[in-house]
Design an enzyme around this catalytic site. Sequence first.
Site, PDB file in Angstrom:
ATOM      1  N   GLN A 275       0.802  -1.096  -0.218  1.00 59.97           N
ATOM      2  CA  GLN A 275       0.062  -0.141  -0.075  1.00 59.97           C
ATOM      3  C   GLN A 275       0.571   1.578   0.051  1.00 59.97           C
ATOM      4  O   GLN A 275       0.849   2.483  -0.247  1.00 59.97           O
ATOM      5  CB  GLN A 275      -1.419   0.114   1.183  1.00 59.97           C
ATOM      6  CG  GLN A 275      -2.075  -0.839   1.410  1.00 59.97           C
ATOM      7  CD  GLN A 275      -2.531  -1.062  -0.156  1.00 59.97           C
ATOM      8  OE1 GLN A 275      -3.518  -0.598  -0.597  1.00 59.97           O
ATOM      9  NE2 GLN A 275      -2.703  -2.169  -0.676  1.00 59.97           N
ATOM     10  N   HIS A 278       1.614   2.956  -3.098  1.00 62.47           N
ATOM     11  CA  HIS A 278       0.966   3.696  -4.242  1.00 62.47           C
ATOM     12  C   HIS A 278       1.271   5.249  -4.129  1.00 62.47           C
ATOM     13  O   HIS A 278       0.732   5.611  -5.266  1.00 62.47           O
ATOM     14  CB  HIS A 278      -0.133   4.014  -3.251  1.00 62.47           C
ATOM     15  CG  HIS A 278      -1.224   2.162  -3.639  1.00 62.47           C
ATOM     16  ND1 HIS A 278      -2.055   2.387  -5.254  1.00 62.47           N
ATOM     17  CD2 HIS A 278      -1.356   0.895  -3.247  1.00 62.47           C
ATOM     18  CE1 HIS A 278      -2.233   1.141  -5.460  1.00 62.47           C
ATOM     19  NE2 HIS A 278      -2.694   0.248  -4.121  1.00 62.47           N
ATOM     20  N   GLU A 343      -9.877   0.986   4.525  1.00 66.73           N
ATOM     21  CA  GLU A 343     -10.449   0.349   3.177  1.00 66.73           C
ATOM     22  C   GLU A 343      -9.774  -1.295   3.255  1.00 66.73           C
ATOM     23  O   GLU A 343     -10.664  -2.119   2.542  1.00 66.73           O
ATOM     24  CB  GLU A 343      -9.412   0.598   2.363  1.00 66.73           C
ATOM     25  CG  GLU A 343      -9.344   0.737   0.445  1.00 66.73           C
ATOM     26  CD  GLU A 343      -8.399   1.255  -0.050  1.00 66.73           C
ATOM     27  OE1 GLU A 343      -9.044   1.390  -1.010  1.00 66.73           O
ATOM     28  OE2 GLU A 343      -7.635   1.606   0.225  1.00 66.73           O
ATOM     29  N   HIS A 344      -8.916  -1.096   3.360  1.00 70.59           N
ATOM     30  CA  HIS A 344      -8.315  -3.036   3.633  1.00 70.59           C
ATOM     31  C   HIS A 344      -7.521  -3.379   4.697  1.00 70.59           C
ATOM     32  O   HIS A 344      -6.968  -2.527   5.578  1.00 70.59           O
ATOM     33  CB  HIS A 344      -7.551  -3.253   2.499  1.00 70.59           C
ATOM     34  CG  HIS A 344      -7.528  -2.395   1.678  1.00 70.59           C
ATOM     35  ND1 HIS A 344      -6.478  -1.668   0.708  1.00 70.59           N
ATOM     36  CD2 HIS A 344      -8.366  -3.585   0.358  1.00 70.59           C
ATOM     37  CE1 HIS A 344      -7.211  -1.031  -0.464  1.00 70.59           C
ATOM     38  NE2 HIS A 344      -7.658  -1.819  -1.086  1.00 70.59           N
ATOM     39  N   ASP A 377      -6.811  -6.606  -4.819  1.00 75.83           N
ATOM     40  CA  ASP A 377      -6.629  -5.946  -6.012  1.00 75.83           C
ATOM     41  C   ASP A 377      -6.949  -5.677  -7.947  1.00 75.83           C
ATOM     42  O   ASP A 377      -7.496  -5.358  -8.160  1.00 75.83           O
ATOM     43  CB  ASP A 377      -5.133  -5.353  -5.906  1.00 75.83           C
ATOM     44  CG  ASP A 377      -5.356  -3.728  -4.985  1.00 75.83           C
ATOM     45  OD1 ASP A 377      -6.452  -3.077  -4.962  1.00 75.83           O
ATOM     46  OD2 ASP A 377      -4.820  -3.523  -4.498  1.00 75.83           O
ATOM     47  N   HIS A 436     -54.020  16.320   0.791  1.00 71.39           N
ATOM     48  CA  HIS A 436     -53.606  15.246   1.505  1.00 71.39           C
ATOM     49  C   HIS A 436     -55.005  14.350   1.462  1.00 71.39           C
ATOM     50  O   HIS A 436     -55.177  13.560   0.800  1.00 71.39           O
ATOM     51  CB  HIS A 436     -52.172  15.013   2.023  1.00 71.39           C
ATOM     52  CG  HIS A 436     -51.152  15.464   1.655  1.00 71.39           C
ATOM     53  ND1 HIS A 436     -50.375  16.114   0.367  1.00 71.39           N
ATOM     54  CD2 HIS A 436     -49.541  14.283   1.060  1.00 71.39           C
ATOM     55  CE1 HIS A 436     -49.195  16.541   0.663  1.00 71.39           C
ATOM     56  NE2 HIS A 436     -49.161  15.200   1.008  1.00 71.39           N
TER      57      HIS A 436
END
Length: 451
Positions: A275, A278, A343-344, A377, A436
């Site tokens: 990670q 990235h 996220e993970h 991924d 109504h």
Amino acid sequence: MNIVSVADIGIGAAEDLLKKKAFDELTLSDCIRQSNMQIFGEDLSPTALVHRIVRDVRDKGDEALFHYTKLLDCVDLTSDSLMVSEKEFCEAERKADPDVVASLKKAADNIFSYHEEQKPRAWMTYRAHGSILGQVILPLARVGIYVPGGTASYPSSVLMNAIPALVAGVGEIIMSVPTKDGAINPYVLVAARFLGIHKIFKMGGAQAIAAMAYGTECVPRVDKITGPGNLFVTLAKKEVYGHVDIDMLAGPSEILILADDSASPSYIAADLLSQAEHDPLASSILITDDKSLAEQSMNEVLRQLETLPRKDIASASLEANGRIIVTENMEQAIHLANVSGPEHIELLLGDPFHTLPQIRCAGAIFIGEYSPEPLGDYFAGPNHVLPTGGTARFYSVLNVETFMKRTSIISYTQKALEDVSDDIIRLAETEGLEAHARAIRMRRGEYAELS
């Protein structure tokens, strides 16, 4: 990256280490700020800059789209060159390694199979006196997929965004991909081609999001925009939300590893670095109740980092956002993992399935040492477009229903309506909505003089 102990800093301080900043609090680096000064003549915040770009593209269409693409990406586009041509598709297929393409197609098969299982169902149910209730499920008419193409290109993002849309039955999919030196990664084009996506626009950044949200002379307006991007893309999606739908506000990539003394330090280090490479803003966190494992993992990270091609990026990420937290027990570790809402999350534990029900906030959960995050991924089948920045508390993974809408069905007979009319009139009058109530009374034969 350093090791901290909950016993030393306290659980509250450990929670603070794991809390994320809101998207509008993110700031640009000094380098980018200086660039903005040179381009725009003023020190604009990211939010102000994106607002200006989105407003201009909304108001001026292609003129503004081409202007900002040339200004920010140094690419000179025209109405003739904006969309990828047949010649460019063929050139991409010629350049692509057949083995890589074969792997992409295997991954696509897995992703299709997984997302086919997610299809929601339409239904009808019969109630008293012949009344019918139900729902229909309808795919969106047109969606826009944003695929990053700046510092790196991701054909896997094409698969993960387009396949659930295809399974949902979306009428038309268009793609936006920024070019690098005037070209798009061939694997991105090949992946789009074998999925049947033919409208690919060579545009990126906030201007691309605005073009898809509002439409221009060349770019059709979409109903929803999905796909990851940089800070400008994320802020632009936030800016146009409401005019179109979006998948989520995606920030930098994250991994959190929950490990005990059964875990391998070398596996932990490899996965943390997967990670960190990235983006300098990416987050890599290890939480463990074993101090020895923490120290061994730290040493292994430093060892593996030395031979990593993207060492500079990974180093910056670990320095800014890397964490190793040693807890007093596993219950405390699980609590901190849920506070983070990553996220993970990887469960590198002796009995991970025992812990699984206790993980309440995560985009995707990877169980056991042979389920590393890169498996998700690229290849396993579940989607890799996941909530970040702690938003797993309320966002879901991108899925088939992301590209669908539900419409309710209501059909009452005269007798069924008569049976509930007093209740409806009572509720309507309580809210001060006489029209109504009158719509019900008319069907009971009251107000005949008005009919």
